[in-house]
Design a protein around this motif. Structure first.
Motif, PDB file in Angstrom:
ATOM      1  N   GLY A  24       0.815  -1.215   0.000  1.00  0.00           N
ATOM      2  CA  GLY A  24       0.000   0.000   0.000  1.00  0.00           C
ATOM      3  C   GLY A  24       0.842   1.256   0.000  1.00  0.00           C
ATOM      4  N   SER A  25       1.919   1.254   0.789  1.00  0.00           N
ATOM      5  CA  SER A  25       2.776   2.441   0.818  1.00  0.00           C
ATOM      6  C   SER A  25       3.510   2.625  -0.505  1.00  0.00           C
ATOM      7  CB  SER A  25       3.762   2.371   1.981  1.00  0.00           C
ATOM      8  OG  SER A  25       4.728   1.379   1.772  1.00  0.00           O
ATOM      9  N   MET A  26       3.682   1.536  -1.254  1.00  0.00           N
ATOM     10  CA  MET A  26       4.289   1.645  -2.584  1.00  0.00           C
ATOM     11  C   MET A  26       3.395   2.457  -3.519  1.00  0.00           C
ATOM     12  SD  MET A  26       5.270  -1.429  -5.194  1.00  0.00           S
ATOM     13  CE  MET A  26       3.559  -1.892  -5.364  1.00  0.00           C
ATOM     14  N   TYR A  27       2.093   2.277  -3.418  1.00  0.00           N
ATOM     15  CA  TYR A  27       1.174   3.061  -4.244  1.00  0.00           C
ATOM     16  C   TYR A  27       1.220   4.542  -3.853  1.00  0.00           C
ATOM     17  CZ  TYR A  27      -0.736  -1.314  -5.955  1.00  0.00           C
ATOM     18  OH  TYR A  27      -0.874  -2.537  -6.534  1.00  0.00           O
ATOM     19  N   THR A  67      15.836  12.251  -3.896  1.00  0.00           N
ATOM     20  CA  THR A  67      14.770  12.284  -2.884  1.00  0.00           C
ATOM     21  C   THR A  67      14.161  10.916  -2.587  1.00  0.00           C
ATOM     22  OG1 THR A  67      13.109  12.817  -4.564  1.00  0.00           O
ATOM     23  CG2 THR A  67      14.170  14.673  -3.425  1.00  0.00           C
ATOM     24  N   PHE A  68      14.710   9.853  -3.172  1.00  0.00           N
ATOM     25  CA  PHE A  68      14.144   8.516  -2.986  1.00  0.00           C
ATOM     26  C   PHE A  68      13.979   8.121  -1.516  1.00  0.00           C
ATOM     27  CE2 PHE A  68      14.761   3.888  -2.593  1.00  0.00           C
ATOM     28  CZ  PHE A  68      13.591   3.477  -3.200  1.00  0.00           C
ATOM     29  N   PRO A  69      14.997   8.292  -0.650  1.00  0.00           N
ATOM     30  CA  PRO A  69      14.784   7.910   0.764  1.00  0.00           C
ATOM     31  C   PRO A  69      13.683   8.734   1.432  1.00  0.00           C
ATOM     32  CG  PRO A  69      17.109   8.229   0.313  1.00  0.00           C
ATOM     33  CD  PRO A  69      16.366   8.710  -0.893  1.00  0.00           C
ATOM     34  N   TYR A  70      13.614  10.015   1.120  1.00  0.00           N
ATOM     35  CA  TYR A  70      12.583  10.883   1.684  1.00  0.00           C
ATOM     36  C   TYR A  70      11.200  10.452   1.196  1.00  0.00           C
ATOM     37  CZ  TYR A  70       9.796  15.041   2.538  1.00  0.00           C
ATOM     38  OH  TYR A  70       8.806  15.892   2.924  1.00  0.00           O
ATOM     39  N   ILE A  71      11.083  10.162  -0.080  1.00  0.00           N
ATOM     40  CA  ILE A  71       9.793   9.735  -0.645  1.00  0.00           C
ATOM     41  C   ILE A  71       9.331   8.433   0.012  1.00  0.00           C
ATOM     42  CG2 ILE A  71       8.677   8.854  -2.735  1.00  0.00           C
ATOM     43  CD1 ILE A  71      10.339  10.891  -4.331  1.00  0.00           C
ATOM     44  N   GLY A  72      10.244   7.496   0.216  1.00  0.00           N
ATOM     45  CA  GLY A  72       9.887   6.234   0.860  1.00  0.00           C
ATOM     46  C   GLY A  72       9.392   6.431   2.283  1.00  0.00           C
ATOM     47  N   ALA A  73      10.089   7.268   3.040  1.00  0.00           N
ATOM     48  CA  ALA A  73       9.694   7.515   4.430  1.00  0.00           C
ATOM     49  C   ALA A  73       8.360   8.245   4.508  1.00  0.00           C
ATOM     50  CB  ALA A  73      10.784   8.314   5.137  1.00  0.00           C
ATOM     51  N   LYS A  76       5.377   5.907   3.600  1.00  0.00           N
ATOM     52  CA  LYS A  76       5.004   4.988   4.684  1.00  0.00           C
ATOM     53  C   LYS A  76       4.259   5.730   5.787  1.00  0.00           C
ATOM     54  CE  LYS A  76       9.109   2.762   4.067  1.00  0.00           C
ATOM     55  NZ  LYS A  76      10.359   2.290   4.536  1.00  0.00           N
ATOM     56  N   SER A  77       4.691   6.938   6.069  1.00  0.00           N
ATOM     57  CA  SER A  77       4.020   7.740   7.095  1.00  0.00           C
ATOM     58  C   SER A  77       2.598   8.103   6.666  1.00  0.00           C
ATOM     59  CB  SER A  77       4.832   9.004   7.364  1.00  0.00           C
ATOM     60  OG  SER A  77       4.189   9.804   8.309  1.00  0.00           O
ATOM     61  N   ILE A  78       2.439   8.520   5.426  1.00  0.00           N
ATOM     62  CA  ILE A  78       1.099   8.857   4.913  1.00  0.00           C
ATOM     63  C   ILE A  78       0.196   7.637   4.979  1.00  0.00           C
ATOM     64  CG2 ILE A  78      -0.202   9.489   2.839  1.00  0.00           C
ATOM     65  CD1 ILE A  78       2.208  11.274   2.076  1.00  0.00           C
ATOM     66  N   TRP A  79       0.697   6.492   4.526  1.00  0.00           N
ATOM     67  CA  TRP A  79      -0.113   5.275   4.508  1.00  0.00           C
ATOM     68  C   TRP A  79      -0.477   4.843   5.930  1.00  0.00           C
ATOM     69  CZ3 TRP A  79      -3.095   3.270   1.117  1.00  0.00           C
ATOM     70  CH2 TRP A  79      -3.480   1.949   1.166  1.00  0.00           C
TER      71      TRP A  79
END
Length: 100
Positions: A24-27, A67-73, A76-79
């Motif tokens: 889900g966080s991937m979406y 920004t890949f690490p920031y986008i991943g974090a 996950k927080s949004i999800w």
């Protein structure tokens, strides 16, 4: 550094999340990445660098790679915020009980 307790000491909420959480966080990550790509393109247009498709491509890929690490974090927080409720009273009780 990156250790998380297995369960909440107050309400016994299990902190480990099933693997589908990461799907889900991937979406969400895809949507956040698109937002960064559109913002990059708009900045290129504003500053007059959007004259070559290769330049646009390289700029977007560079911004996404940085920004890949920031986008991943963030994704996950949004999800997680869609599913977990933050209760300030419980957080304060846990903080006071742990002696912090």
């Amino acid at each position: 550094m990156n250790k998380v307790k297995k369960n909440c000491p107050k309400c016994d909420l299990k902190y480990s999340i099933e693997p589908s959480f990461y799907t889900g966080s991937m979406y969400v990550s895809y949507g956040v990445g698109i937002a960064f790509a559109v913002a990059t393109y708009m900045l290129l247009l504003i500053f007059g660098f959007a004259d070559n498709p290769f330049t646009i491509f390289i700029a977007i890929v560079t911004v996404l790679a940085i920004t890949f690490p920031y986008i991943g974090a963030v994704s996950k927080s949004i999800w997680a915020h869609l599913f977990f409720k933050y209760d300030k009273l419980i957080a304060n009780q846990v903080k006071n009980d742990s002696g912090a």
